[in-house]
Design a protein around this motif. Structure first.
Motif, PDB file in Angstrom:
ATOM      1  N   LYS A 223     -34.287  -3.070  -1.449  1.00 52.18           N
ATOM      2  CA  LYS A 223     -34.685  -4.483  -1.429  1.00 52.18           C
ATOM      3  C   LYS A 223     -35.125  -4.955  -2.821  1.00 52.18           C
ATOM      4  O   LYS A 223     -35.291  -4.145  -3.740  1.00 52.18           O
ATOM      5  CB  LYS A 223     -35.813  -4.680  -0.417  1.00 52.18           C
TER       6      LYS A 223
ATOM      7  N   ASP B 173     -34.834  -8.403   8.114  1.00 52.85           N
ATOM      8  CA  ASP B 173     -33.551  -9.113   8.219  1.00 52.85           C
ATOM      9  C   ASP B 173     -33.383  -9.516   9.670  1.00 52.85           C
ATOM     10  O   ASP B 173     -33.810  -8.788  10.569  1.00 52.85           O
ATOM     11  CB  ASP B 173     -32.373  -8.200   7.846  1.00 52.85           C
TER      12      ASP B 173
ATOM     13  N   GLU C 170     -26.307 -10.028   9.239  1.00 57.55           N
ATOM     14  CA  GLU C 170     -27.503 -10.643   8.665  1.00 57.55           C
ATOM     15  C   GLU C 170     -27.347 -12.147   8.446  1.00 57.55           C
ATOM     16  O   GLU C 170     -26.462 -12.582   7.720  1.00 57.55           O
ATOM     17  CB  GLU C 170     -27.812  -9.953   7.326  1.00 57.55           C
TER      18      GLU C 170
HETATM   19 MG    MG Z   1     -30.428  -9.890   2.443  1.00 57.63          MG
END
Ligand code: MG
Ligand code: 4AD
Length: 434
Positions: free
Chosen positions: A330, A348, A357
């Motif tokens: 991330k 997500d 997503e």
């Molecule tokens: Mg993303």
């Protein structure tokens, strides 16, 4: 003169003479009868033209009328069960505003998608594409309505920026008077500043990523709505997300059932189940699920790809939250999970039916020390983020937010194969025209 009415409203004028202004979609001739399918952006209606009911000039003008000619048609509204919208026009007059050239490229037959994209400026006239664009407008409005009525202040964030938000590999660089600048990847960092002035905010605008991938869910220019909240946690993000997404789906079902079912052939029963609460599973649980579902080799620590997201979301009827991803997959600004720095306070939202997503978000790093360390680890130039570090120097608070991708959300709601149809003029790896 008969009153000019949008085709969508002819039902309110049954028995009256009205005028519609639009374009010829289709024409069939049967001796002394002509059937004109007219579209005006609000709907489609069939005009039935009887030779004896119209002036000679109108009949002749209709004779060789080409597809997409712009026309003004006057006639009496008549209910007809068999008609597409339940009504027809008994034509009494026709005026041709512009006779379209004969070779309108888009014919009522199958065209390849490359051809259609090359003619996107014309393709959008087709009823299916117009329906998607109408739904897009409703989705945007519904998002803003929900946020506006829940205390979020809309603040516009810049498009030209000095620094990356979501990694340096997808930055579009522009020349800013001899210095490099970048098209924004996300308004998030600026939202993190404006919450200190306003509490709860959101930005909503185009964002840019130099995505080299050719997938059905990547655009290089896409729209994102990004709410951000002071004194908020990861759990607040999930709650706001499920409320907002459910509201949007509800509004689209209310206003666009016909577009969804008739034009897009969308099975709406899955959408009808989209109500809070959404299921929530941790990344660890998601990995265990993948291991059980035939992805035995999926290594802990990696980000999910499309097939993984599909496999996870298949297990749930509604959109599912996956939270606490590995810190390594991330962005730099994520808060750590206390006692477990290898995972972060991220989330997500994965849409059902293989859409993957649609939302990414989380709780932001609270401390100056953590952020300074992360900038270094991610090799980001500290000077460009000094202003952002100030936010941790002067009254830092726990805060959190998310970004919802408009195009992916619309592709899911409309049941489309590819995000390229969700925006009027898509920008992709190999497409900048028209
Ligand atoms: Mg993303
Ligand atoms: O997960 P992302 O990269 O998150 C952010 O940008 C955060 N800064 C948002 C925030 O917390 N304020 O992107 C958010 C969403 C994704 O879930 C996806 O829906 C969409 O933006 N998105 C794209 N949509 C189309 N094409 C692309 N190339 C996209 N990249 C992200």
């Amino acid at each position: 003169m008969a009153e000019w009415v949008p085709i969508a409203e002819v039902a309110q004028h049954e028995g009256e003479e009205v005028t519609v202004k639009g374009w010829l979609y289709h024409r069939t001739d049967k001796g002394k009868l002509k059937f004109l399918m007219i579209r005006d952006g609000t709907g489609l209606i069939q005009g039935v033209m009887f030779k004896k009911n119209v002036p000679e000039a109108a009949w002749e003008a209709a004779d060789h009328l080409t597809q997409e000619s712009s026309i003004i048609v006057t006639g009496r509204v008549r209910a007809d069960q068999r008609a597409p919208g339940g009504y027809e026009l008994d034509v009494s007059d026709l005026e041709v505003v512009h006779r379209a050239e004969l070779d309108y490229p888009i014919q009522p037959k199958e065209h390849g998608v490359g051809f259609l994209l090359q003619h996107r400026h014309l393709w959008i006239r087709s009823p299916r594409q117009a329906a998607i664009l109408r739904i897009r407008a409703t989705v945007k409005r519904a998002i803003c309505d929900w946020l506006d009525s829940h205390g979020f202040v809309n603040v516009d964030t810049p498009i030209l920026t000095p620094a990356a938000v979501e990694g340096t590999t997808t930055l579009f660089e522009v020349d800013y008077f001899g210095e490099p600048a970048y098209l924004t990847q996300s308004g998030q960092l600026y939202n993190e500043a404006t919450i200190f002035a306003l509490g709860k905010v959101y930005c909503f605008g185009p964002t840019f990523r130099a995505e080299k991938s050719k997938t059905r869910r990547h655009l290089t220019e896409f729209w994102m709505v990004e709410p951000e909240m002071a004194y908020a946690t990861l759990e607040d993000v999930m709650e706001v997300t499920e409320q907002m997404v459910s509201h949007v789906v509800r509004v689209v079902l209310e206003r666009h059932r016909h577009d969804l079912e008739a034009r897009l052939k969308r099975n709406v029963s899955r959408l009808e189940r989209v109500e809070p609460p959404f299921p929530r599973i941790s990344y660890d649980e998601a990995v265990a699920l993948l291991h059980r579902k035939g992805f035995e080799d999926f290594p802990w620590g990696e980000d999910f790809g499309a097939p993984h997201e599909t496999a996870i979301s298949e297990e749930f009827e509604k959109p599912v939250f996956v939270y606490h991803y590995p810190t390594q997959c991330k962005a730099f600004y994520m808060e750590e999970v206390p006692g477990r720095p290898e995972v972060c306070r991220s989330v997500d939202l994965l849409a059902p039916e293989g859409y993957g997503e649609i939302v990414g978000g989380g709780q932001r790093a609270f401390s100056l020390e953590l952020l300074e360390r992360r900038l270094e680890e991610h090799n980001l130039p500290r000077e460009a983020y000094e202003w952002y570090l100030d936010l941790r120097r002067y009254g830092s608070v726990p805060h959190a937010g998310f970004g919802l991708g408009l195009e992916r959300t619309i592709a899911w709601i409309c049941g489309l194969d590819h995000v390229r149809e969700t925006i009027a003029f898509p920008r992709m790896l190999e497409r900048m025209y028209p």
